[in-house]
Write a protein that holds these residues in place. Structure first.
Motif, short mmCIF file in Angstrom:
data_model
loop_
_atom_site.label_atom_id
_atom_site.label_comp_id
_atom_site.label_asym_id
_atom_site.label_seq_id
_atom_site.Cartn_x
_atom_site.Cartn_y
_atom_site.Cartn_z
N ALA A 243 0.96 -1.24 0.06
CA ALA A 243 -0.02 0.15 0.02
C ALA A 243 1.01 1.35 0.12
N SER A 244 0.46 2.38 -0.84
CA SER A 244 1.05 3.63 -0.58
C SER A 244 0.44 4.56 0.42
N ILE A 245 -0.94 4.35 0.53
CA ILE A 245 -1.68 5.16 1.51
C ILE A 245 -2.60 4.04 2.24
N ILE A 246 -2.40 4.28 3.82
CA ILE A 246 -3.23 3.50 4.56
C ILE A 246 -3.89 4.35 5.61
N LEU A 247 -5.23 4.27 5.35
CA LEU A 247 -6.21 5.26 6.34
C LEU A 247 -6.83 4.32 7.18
N LYS A 248 -6.57 4.62 8.77
CA LYS A 248 -7.49 3.99 9.85
C LYS A 248 -8.72 5.07 10.29
N LEU A 249 -10.11 4.56 10.03
CA LEU A 249 -10.92 5.42 10.31
C LEU A 249 -11.63 4.99 11.71
N LYS A 250 -12.01 6.28 12.40
CA LYS A 250 -12.59 6.00 13.73
C LYS A 250 -13.83 6.96 13.70
N LYS A 251 -14.99 6.46 14.36
CA LYS A 251 -16.05 7.28 14.69
C LYS A 251 -15.84 8.05 15.67
N ALA A 252 -16.26 9.29 15.50
CA ALA A 252 -15.88 10.41 16.47
C ALA A 252 -17.27 10.69 17.11
N LYS A 253 -18.14 11.25 16.44
CA LYS A 253 -19.30 12.01 16.93
C LYS A 253 -20.43 11.62 15.92
N ALA A 254 -21.82 11.46 16.40
CA ALA A 254 -22.76 11.52 15.68
C ALA A 254 -23.39 12.86 15.33
N LEU A 255 -24.18 12.95 14.26
CA LEU A 255 -24.61 14.06 13.68
C LEU A 255 -26.09 14.09 13.49
N LEU A 256 -26.82 14.95 14.48
CA LEU A 256 -28.23 15.03 14.84
C LEU A 256 -28.94 16.00 14.16
N ASP A 257 -30.14 15.86 13.69
CA ASP A 257 -30.92 16.97 13.17
C ASP A 257 -31.69 17.61 14.43
N THR A 258 -32.49 18.56 14.14
CA THR A 258 -33.36 19.12 15.23
C THR A 258 -34.19 18.24 15.92
N ARG A 259 -34.54 17.10 15.35
CA ARG A 259 -35.41 16.06 16.08
C ARG A 259 -34.75 15.20 16.78
N LYS A 260 -33.06 15.36 16.82
CA LYS A 260 -32.24 14.61 17.51
C LYS A 260 -32.37 13.13 16.93
N VAL A 261 -32.56 13.20 15.50
CA VAL A 261 -32.27 11.64 14.77
C VAL A 261 -31.09 11.74 14.08
N GLN A 262 -30.50 10.59 14.21
CA GLN A 262 -29.02 10.71 13.73
C GLN A 262 -28.96 10.68 12.06
N GLN A 263 -28.28 11.70 11.68
CA GLN A 263 -28.02 12.16 9.96
C GLN A 263 -26.93 11.66 9.33
N GLY A 264 -26.03 11.41 10.29
CA GLY A 264 -24.75 11.31 9.82
C GLY A 264 -23.56 10.99 10.68
N VAL A 265 -22.41 11.11 10.55
CA VAL A 265 -21.26 10.75 11.63
C VAL A 265 -20.22 11.60 11.31
N VAL A 266 -19.37 11.92 12.31
CA VAL A 266 -17.92 12.28 12.15
C VAL A 266 -17.05 11.47 12.25
N VAL A 267 -16.00 11.25 11.31
CA VAL A 267 -15.27 10.30 11.32
C VAL A 267 -13.75 10.98 11.50
N ARG A 268 -12.89 10.15 12.00
CA ARG A 268 -11.58 10.83 12.03
C ARG A 268 -10.72 9.82 11.31
#
Length: 375
Positions: A243-268
């Motif tokens: 491999a020339s590039i190796i990315l390790k991904l970690k989940k950092a935060k959940a993204l919620l809308d105004t109804r507090k329904v998860q619509q995405g995630v912040v990854v690192r």
């Protein structure tokens, strides 16, 4: 008369100037295997596929306008729901926008065409080849077959057709010796041996034909590890070496809308290996389900960390040499970059100066334990 040293007097070259070693070697071995690196190296990437995030592009290659390199292997690995497949789909979509095609090996049987189309993927037969492989060997054989056909079309058209190969995932694909066996059959090291053997042959085609390969992998934990990270990448040690590039991904935060329904995630994503620049800190990339990456907001944390922008509470300002004081926030940074055409270039130039500076004379370097070891 003293004997002259022809080697020394000619700057260390002597009669080597007239030997034409590269041409002689290629003629003798009936193939182009020797190159002049100053006139074009086979290791150069002919094109780059945008990851969808300028910050991630910068972390991988040192250039916000590049991304996954052609002719190279990139590995995305991490836990569940960390955006590995989503980043793969976005890469396919961006390859298609360049006039290329995508090849998706979906061993996990997880692809959702409607969701992929929301990310910009054209799921039509002309733009996407969807494969459910039975074995590791079948993955590489299929890539070679598709590549041979694409190269034939490229030769007729007189232009290169970008090909983005996404394998989802290495961990879920068995070697051929398991494909037709019963559930109790277990051969230690079979997967690692299959991958290592296939990569020995495949790496030449990938490089020569400028394929962009993104292999997705899962995480396993070693049993009984008391110190350090127990996490390990399945499939043996061959893939990290190639491999020339190796990315390790970690989940950092959940993204919620105004109804507090998860619509995405912040990854690192953390660049664990890059053959293009020194590995850097983790970056934050917001992923919106069915829509893709929110590019601008991912810049804020890194820009603030290196004091390129000043402020707090989500409101910042940037002292631009061209535009003066520019107010910025996660919600406005992209619109500001559209309003001020050279703002993106100036931000990343400042970032490069802060992150990629060389070691200063007399600067004392600190030792630290290696984190996120793969083995």
């Amino acid at each position: 008369m003293a004997k002259t040293n022809d080697w020394t007097e000619n700057g260390g070259l002597g009669d080597l100037r007239n030997l034409k070693l590269i041409g002689a070697i290629n003629k003798k071995l009936r193939g182009k295997i020797a190159y002049n690196l100053k006139t074009g190296a086979p290791t150069d990437s002919g094109y780059y596929i945008d990851s969808g995030s300028k910050m991630l592009n910068y972390s991988m290659t040192g250039d916000p306008n590049k991304g996954y390199p052609s002719g190279k292997l990139s590995i995305l690995w991490g836990g569940q729901q960390t955006g590995k497949s989503l980043l793969g789909y976005i890469a396919i979509a961006n390859a298609q926008k360049m006039g290329g095609i995508g090849v998706l090996f979906d061993r996990e049987n997880a692809a959702n065409p409607k969701w992929m189309e929301g990310l910009g993927v054209d799921c039509g037969e002309e733009k996407l080849v969807y494969v459910q492989p039975r074995s590791i060997e079948e993955v590489f054989e299929t890539i070679d077959e598709i590549n041979a056909m694409v190269q034939g079309i490229s030769a007729k058209l007189g232009r290169r057709i970008p090909v983005c190969v996404v394998w989802d995932s290495v961990a879920s694909t068995p070697p051929a010796c398991y494909a037709d066996a019963d559930y109790t059959k277990k051969i230690p090291g079979a997967k690692a041996l299959a991958i290592s053997t296939c990569m020995e042959r495949f790496i030449e085609n990938m490089t020569n034909d400028q394929l962009t390969c993104i292999f997705i992998n899962q995480v396993r934990n070693k049993i009984g590890v008391m110190f350090g990270s127990p996490e390990v990448m399945p499939g043996g040690e061959a893939l990290p070496f190639y491999a020339s590039i190796i990315l390790k991904l970690k989940k950092a935060k959940a993204l919620l809308d105004t109804r507090k329904v998860q619509q995405g995630v912040v990854v690192r994503p953390k660049v664990q290996k890059s053959r293009f620049r020194p590995t850097s800190d983790e970056v934050e990339v917001p992923l919106i389900y069915g829509q893709g990456i929110q590019d601008g907001p991912s810049w804020i944390a890194t820009l603030a960390k290196y004091e390129i922008i000043a402020g707090s509470g989500g409101k910042y300002k940037f002292e631009s040499a061209e535009y003066g004081e520019v107010p910025l926030s996660k919600g406005t940074i992209e619109s500001k970059c559209e309003k001020y055409p050279n703002l993106t270039t100036e931000l990343f130039a400042r970032m490069s100066a802060a992150i990629d500076r060389p070691v200063l004379p007399g600067e004392e370097l600190m030792e630290a334990d290696l984190e996120d070891a793969m083995v």
